[in-house]
Design an enzyme around this catalytic site. Sequence first.
Site, PDB file in Angstrom:
ATOM      1  N   GLU A   1       1.758   1.780  -3.504  1.00 32.11           N
ATOM      2  CA  GLU A   1       0.518   2.217  -4.178  1.00 32.11           C
ATOM      3  C   GLU A   1       0.255   3.707  -3.910  1.00 32.11           C
ATOM      4  O   GLU A   1      -0.166   4.441  -4.805  1.00 32.11           O
ATOM      5  CB  GLU A   1      -0.654   1.338  -3.705  1.00 32.11           C
ATOM      6  CG  GLU A   1      -0.519  -0.059  -4.304  1.00 32.11           C
ATOM      7  CD  GLU A   1      -1.439  -1.109  -3.710  1.00 32.11           C
ATOM      8  OE1 GLU A   1      -1.539  -1.186  -2.468  1.00 32.11           O
ATOM      9  OE2 GLU A   1      -2.057  -1.848  -4.490  1.00 32.11           O
TER      10      GLU A   1
ATOM     11  N   GLU B   1       2.807  -8.500  -1.382  1.00 33.27           N
ATOM     12  CA  GLU B   1       1.497  -9.074  -1.050  1.00 33.27           C
ATOM     13  C   GLU B   1       1.412 -10.582  -1.270  1.00 33.27           C
ATOM     14  O   GLU B   1       0.817 -11.299  -0.465  1.00 33.27           O
ATOM     15  CB  GLU B   1       0.384  -8.389  -1.858  1.00 33.27           C
ATOM     16  CG  GLU B   1      -0.029  -7.035  -1.322  1.00 33.27           C
ATOM     17  CD  GLU B   1       0.817  -5.893  -1.866  1.00 33.27           C
ATOM     18  OE1 GLU B   1       1.909  -6.152  -2.420  1.00 33.27           O
ATOM     19  OE2 GLU B   1       0.391  -4.735  -1.729  1.00 33.27           O
TER      20      GLU B   1
ATOM     21  N   GLY C   1       0.818  -1.224   0.000  1.00 30.06           N
ATOM     22  CA  GLY C   1       0.000   0.000   0.000  1.00 30.06           C
ATOM     23  C   GLY C   1       0.847   1.268   0.000  1.00 30.06           C
ATOM     24  O   GLY C   1       0.399   2.322  -0.452  1.00 30.06           O
TER      25      GLY C   1
HETATM   26  N1  CAA Z   1       1.793  -3.651   8.882  1.00 31.93           N
HETATM   27  C1  CAA Z   1       1.832  -3.664  10.226  1.00 31.93           C
HETATM   28  N2  CAA Z   1       2.974  -3.478  10.926  1.00 31.93           N
HETATM   29  C2  CAA Z   1       4.108  -3.313  10.230  1.00 31.93           C
HETATM   30  C3  CAA Z   1       4.141  -3.311   8.827  1.00 31.93           C
HETATM   31  C4  CAA Z   1       2.902  -3.482   8.141  1.00 31.93           C
HETATM   32  N3  CAA Z   1       2.827  -3.446   6.801  1.00 31.93           N
HETATM   33  N4  CAA Z   1       5.416  -3.137   8.422  1.00 31.93           N
HETATM   34  C5  CAA Z   1       6.157  -3.033   9.545  1.00 31.93           C
HETATM   35  N5  CAA Z   1       5.368  -3.148  10.634  1.00 31.93           N
HETATM   36  C6  CAA Z   1       5.763  -3.078  12.049  1.00 31.93           C
HETATM   37  C7  CAA Z   1       6.442  -4.368  12.493  1.00 31.93           C
HETATM   38  O1  CAA Z   1       5.477  -5.347  12.833  1.00 31.93           O
HETATM   39  C8  CAA Z   1       7.241  -3.890  13.674  1.00 31.93           C
HETATM   40  O2  CAA Z   1       6.376  -3.734  14.758  1.00 31.93           O
HETATM   41  P1  CAA Z   1       6.742  -4.408  16.205  1.00 31.93           P
HETATM   42  O3  CAA Z   1       8.002  -3.679  16.625  1.00 31.93           O
HETATM   43  O4  CAA Z   1       5.568  -4.121  17.058  1.00 31.93           O
HETATM   44  O5  CAA Z   1       7.007  -5.849  15.945  1.00 31.93           O
HETATM   45  C9  CAA Z   1       7.672  -2.490  13.267  1.00 31.93           C
HETATM   46  O6  CAA Z   1       6.773  -2.091  12.214  1.00 31.93           O
HETATM   47  C10 CAA Z   1       9.081  -2.434  12.705  1.00 31.93           C
HETATM   48  O7  CAA Z   1       9.175  -3.385  11.663  1.00 31.93           O
HETATM   49  P2  CAA Z   1      10.306  -4.531  11.606  1.00 31.93           P
HETATM   50  O8  CAA Z   1      10.778  -4.873  12.977  1.00 31.93           O
HETATM   51  O9  CAA Z   1       9.775  -5.650  10.779  1.00 31.93           O
HETATM   52  O10 CAA Z   1      11.468  -3.756  10.817  1.00 31.93           O
HETATM   53  P3  CAA Z   1      12.604  -4.398   9.911  1.00 31.93           P
HETATM   54  O11 CAA Z   1      13.579  -3.303   9.640  1.00 31.93           O
HETATM   55  O12 CAA Z   1      13.109  -5.662  10.500  1.00 31.93           O
HETATM   56  O13 CAA Z   1      11.870  -4.787   8.534  1.00 31.93           O
HETATM   57  C11 CAA Z   1      10.366  -4.431   6.682  1.00 31.93           C
HETATM   58  C12 CAA Z   1      11.323  -3.775   7.726  1.00 31.93           C
HETATM   59  C13 CAA Z   1      11.195  -5.269   5.712  1.00 31.93           C
HETATM   60  C14 CAA Z   1       9.691  -3.297   5.942  1.00 31.93           C
HETATM   61  C15 CAA Z   1       9.350  -5.322   7.417  1.00 31.93           C
HETATM   62  O14 CAA Z   1       8.770  -4.576   8.475  1.00 31.93           O
HETATM   63  C16 CAA Z   1       8.247  -5.826   6.542  1.00 31.93           C
HETATM   64  O15 CAA Z   1       8.451  -6.738   5.765  1.00 31.93           O
HETATM   65  N6  CAA Z   1       7.033  -5.232   6.665  1.00 31.93           N
HETATM   66  C17 CAA Z   1       5.862  -5.654   5.931  1.00 31.93           C
HETATM   67  C18 CAA Z   1       5.911  -5.177   4.489  1.00 31.93           C
HETATM   68  C19 CAA Z   1       4.714  -5.697   3.706  1.00 31.93           C
HETATM   69  O16 CAA Z   1       4.521  -6.883   3.540  1.00 31.93           O
HETATM   70  N7  CAA Z   1       3.896  -4.778   3.177  1.00 31.93           N
HETATM   71  C20 CAA Z   1       2.741  -5.110   2.382  1.00 31.93           C
HETATM   72  C21 CAA Z   1       1.504  -5.166   3.244  1.00 31.93           C
HETATM   73  S1  CAA Z   1       0.106  -5.812   2.382  1.00 31.93           S
HETATM   74  C22 CAA Z   1      -0.522  -4.497   1.553  1.00 31.93           C
HETATM   75  O17 CAA Z   1      -0.002  -3.396   1.559  1.00 31.93           O
HETATM   76  C23 CAA Z   1      -1.805  -4.798   0.808  1.00 31.93           C
HETATM   77  C24 CAA Z   1      -2.238  -3.758  -0.121  1.00 31.93           C
HETATM   78  O18 CAA Z   1      -1.877  -3.733  -1.279  1.00 31.93           O
HETATM   79  C25 CAA Z   1      -3.194  -2.772   0.291  1.00 31.93           C
END
Ligand code: CAA
Length: 260
Positions: free
Chosen positions: A114, A134, A111
């Site tokens: 996006e 995703e 997102g």
């Molecule tokens: N949603 C909720 N929480 C999120 C998040 C997300 N998309 N991305 C990061 N966070 C949170 C983590 O859970 C973490 O929280 P806690 O400390 O409470 O555990 C905090 O942010 C810090 O993140 P990380 O500890 O994971 O940080 P990192 O440096 O190790 O990794 C990252 C960074 C690679 C971006 C990793 O956080 C990650 O992979 N995040 C998810 C990315 C993702 O998959 N995004 C797509 C979501 S689906 C979507 O967007 C659908 C759509 O099209 C509408």
Amino acid sequence: MEFKNLLIDTTDGVTTLTINSPRTLNALNSALLHELECALYGLNLDVDVKAVVITGAGEKAFVAGADIKEMSTMSAYEGHQFGLTGQRVMLLIEKMTKPVIAAVNGYALGGGLELALACDFIYASNRARLGFPEVTLGIMPGFGGTQNLARLIGPNRANEMIFTGKMIDGTKALAWGIVNELFPPEELLAKARECAATMAGVGSVGLAYAKNAIANGLNMTKEDGFRYEASLFGVLFATEDQKEGMGAFVEKRKAEFKGK
Ligand code: CAA
């Protein structure tokens, strides 16, 4: 409306809208999307706002995607509604009469990418990482990503990004035409604001019509697009900005546009 997750600053016609939830890497939950929708609606109506820069708080992320924790318990109906809400925000940006630059200061995932793609163009930090993870979560992009990315860079590269879920770095994003320019992290926001200030100084009606012609023309045949462009071009000759802009050129002075 008071915003808990957004910082909004307007200086000399340029608004910087910062997504301010760095603890979760600025992930977009329902409350944040609602605030964004209200804020963007207001900025579009505000005559003191001439150009907008959207960025993320903190050094790590622009926006790391939609909120996975919130989505993890959604029903199909709730997922559908959540997607529609996100799409509404993206379309709102695309339909704004003002130019909007995304200043991608770190991760722009799902997102978040996006949101950046919905902006008129993207400036990014050379440490930015962009992607659509995703499919690694068992879903697909749902805030317009399949449509906007494929239109921007063509289906082959969009397929590769969306089907693998892998991130790309700024250099590749620049080469693929997703990002217009890369900057060192400490310069990014200033460069985006500088560009926004340039756009804030031009005739805003002409700019709004150009934005409209480009966006709507992409969905027309070339001939219809030309016709549409000509009709908007003609209307501009009834504006004060056209008289002022051309008058100033002829009189060798700086134009003072009023946006009407
Ligand atoms: N949603 C909720 N929480 C999120 C998040 C997300 N998309 N991305 C990061 N966070 C949170 C983590 O859970 C973490 O929280 P806690 O400390 O409470 O555990 C905090 O942010 C810090 O993140 P990380 O500890 O994971 O940080 P990192 O440096 O190790 O990794 C990252 C960074 C690679 C971006 C990793 O956080 C990650 O992979 N995040 C998810 C990315 C993702 O998959 N995004 C797509 C979501 S689906 C979507 O967007 C659908 C759509 O099209 C509408």
